[in-house]
Write a protein that holds these residues in place. Sequence first.
Motif, PDB file in Angstrom:
ATOM      1  N   TYR A  36      43.379 -13.391  66.391  1.00 30.39           N
ATOM      2  CA  TYR A  36      44.549 -13.076  65.582  1.00 30.39           C
ATOM      3  C   TYR A  36      44.095 -12.518  64.236  1.00 30.39           C
ATOM      4  O   TYR A  36      43.015 -12.847  63.746  1.00 30.39           O
ATOM      5  CB  TYR A  36      45.392 -14.322  65.324  1.00 30.39           C
ATOM      6  CG  TYR A  36      46.219 -14.790  66.493  1.00 30.39           C
ATOM      7  CD1 TYR A  36      45.690 -15.664  67.449  1.00 30.39           C
ATOM      8  CD2 TYR A  36      47.546 -14.380  66.639  1.00 30.39           C
ATOM      9  CE1 TYR A  36      46.459 -16.103  68.506  1.00 30.39           C
ATOM     10  CE2 TYR A  36      48.321 -14.817  67.705  1.00 30.39           C
ATOM     11  CZ  TYR A  36      47.771 -15.683  68.629  1.00 30.39           C
ATOM     12  OH  TYR A  36      48.537 -16.113  69.686  1.00 30.39           O
ATOM     13  N   GLN A  38      45.520 -11.938  60.138  1.00 30.26           N
ATOM     14  CA  GLN A  38      46.547 -12.325  59.168  1.00 30.26           C
ATOM     15  C   GLN A  38      46.380 -11.509  57.898  1.00 30.26           C
ATOM     16  O   GLN A  38      45.335 -11.562  57.243  1.00 30.26           O
ATOM     17  CB  GLN A  38      46.457 -13.818  58.847  1.00 30.26           C
ATOM     18  CG  GLN A  38      47.567 -14.323  57.942  1.00 30.26           C
ATOM     19  CD  GLN A  38      47.505 -15.825  57.713  1.00 30.26           C
ATOM     20  OE1 GLN A  38      46.431 -16.422  57.667  1.00 30.26           O
ATOM     21  NE2 GLN A  38      48.673 -16.457  57.604  1.00 30.26           N
ATOM     22  N   GLN A  42      51.654 -12.941  55.226  1.00 36.13           N
ATOM     23  CA  GLN A  42      52.245 -12.703  56.531  1.00 36.13           C
ATOM     24  C   GLN A  42      51.777 -13.753  57.528  1.00 36.13           C
ATOM     25  O   GLN A  42      50.856 -14.536  57.258  1.00 36.13           O
ATOM     26  CB  GLN A  42      51.881 -11.313  57.051  1.00 36.13           C
ATOM     27  CG  GLN A  42      52.495 -10.177  56.256  1.00 36.13           C
ATOM     28  CD  GLN A  42      52.228  -8.824  56.889  1.00 36.13           C
ATOM     29  OE1 GLN A  42      51.959  -8.720  58.094  1.00 36.13           O
ATOM     30  NE2 GLN A  42      52.297  -7.782  56.088  1.00 36.13           N
ATOM     31  N   GLY A  43      52.403 -13.757  58.676  1.00 33.78           N
ATOM     32  CA  GLY A  43      51.962 -14.636  59.747  1.00 33.78           C
ATOM     33  C   GLY A  43      50.794 -14.027  60.493  1.00 33.78           C
ATOM     34  O   GLY A  43      50.176 -13.073  60.046  1.00 33.78           O
ATOM     35  N   LEU A  44      50.499 -14.598  61.652  1.00 31.47           N
ATOM     36  CA  LEU A  44      49.373 -14.132  62.460  1.00 31.47           C
ATOM     37  C   LEU A  44      49.855 -13.117  63.489  1.00 31.47           C
ATOM     38  O   LEU A  44      50.894 -13.307  64.128  1.00 31.47           O
ATOM     39  CB  LEU A  44      48.720 -15.304  63.187  1.00 31.47           C
ATOM     40  CG  LEU A  44      47.747 -16.159  62.383  1.00 31.47           C
ATOM     41  CD1 LEU A  44      48.454 -16.945  61.315  1.00 31.47           C
ATOM     42  CD2 LEU A  44      46.977 -17.094  63.310  1.00 31.47           C
ATOM     43  N   GLU A  88      42.308 -11.387  57.131  1.00 27.70           N
ATOM     44  CA  GLU A  88      41.615 -12.570  57.630  1.00 27.70           C
ATOM     45  C   GLU A  88      41.805 -12.632  59.149  1.00 27.70           C
ATOM     46  O   GLU A  88      42.900 -12.406  59.655  1.00 27.70           O
ATOM     47  CB  GLU A  88      42.148 -13.847  56.985  1.00 27.70           C
ATOM     48  CG  GLU A  88      41.305 -15.074  57.299  1.00 27.70           C
ATOM     49  CD  GLU A  88      41.542 -16.236  56.352  1.00 27.70           C
ATOM     50  OE1 GLU A  88      42.575 -16.260  55.675  1.00 27.70           O
ATOM     51  OE2 GLU A  88      40.671 -17.145  56.326  1.00 27.70           O
ATOM     52  N   PHE A  90      41.216 -14.732  62.804  1.00 29.29           N
ATOM     53  CA  PHE A  90      41.090 -16.055  63.380  1.00 29.29           C
ATOM     54  C   PHE A  90      40.823 -15.961  64.873  1.00 29.29           C
ATOM     55  O   PHE A  90      41.534 -15.269  65.588  1.00 29.29           O
ATOM     56  CB  PHE A  90      42.358 -16.883  63.162  1.00 29.29           C
ATOM     57  CG  PHE A  90      42.638 -17.220  61.735  1.00 29.29           C
ATOM     58  CD1 PHE A  90      43.441 -16.397  60.962  1.00 29.29           C
ATOM     59  CD2 PHE A  90      42.089 -18.359  61.160  1.00 29.29           C
ATOM     60  CE1 PHE A  90      43.701 -16.703  59.632  1.00 29.29           C
ATOM     61  CE2 PHE A  90      42.353 -18.680  59.831  1.00 29.29           C
ATOM     62  CZ  PHE A  90      43.160 -17.848  59.078  1.00 29.29           C
TER      63      PHE A  90
END
Lengths: 113, 114
Positions: A36, A38, A42-44, A88, A90
Amino acid sequence: AQSVTQLGSHVSVSEGALVLLRCNYSSSVPPYLFWYVQYPNQGLQLLLKYTTGATLVKGINGFEAEFKKSETSFHLTKPSAHMSDAAEYFCAVSDRDDYKLSFGAGTTVTVRA
Amino acid sequence: KAGVTQTPRYLIKTRGQQVTLSCSPISGHRSVSWYQQTPGQGLQFLFEYFSETQRNKGNFPGRFSGRQFSNSRSEMNVSTLELGDSALYLCASSLLSGRGQPQHFGDGTRLSIL
């Protein structure tokens, strides 16, 4: 419970250079694997996933990842970094009999002009 | 197709209060999961609902609770707020429950505890 390790909390690359983000998981039974991204505030957003089948998975925005069972790894790559890739990232896994995602600590990517 | 909608986006509360966060999943999605994101602990799973039933729960105290309605919308409640509850709370929906289903995230509710 699964654990996910992302090597390197920060990665800095030049625009046009290779992006390589490393992810290792702990399970001896291959889990479902996800990457994911980000962006700030914001969200993922899902980049790609591996469930079964072909071990090289292509995702959005030119990213791809390779599942290597022998190395319990799922590294993310992009051949040529763009300024818009600064974010970022994940890595996440879920066991095949579980419903939740376990996330790595994240890797922040900065792209130098 | 509209994405996952979380309301409110920002919330400021004081210690001891309670708070309710709302999540509307993507149309047709029946599974809703909640996650807490903090700089120190990263992303941690709170719970997952499918067809109004809690299917899985993370390692959080009982002050954290949730529910899902028949239209798949979900709410999360935190009672007796503590300073450590300050976080970004993310909701994610998927078509089915778990088993490799990709989860689609909302932009989160940022909760600040004073």
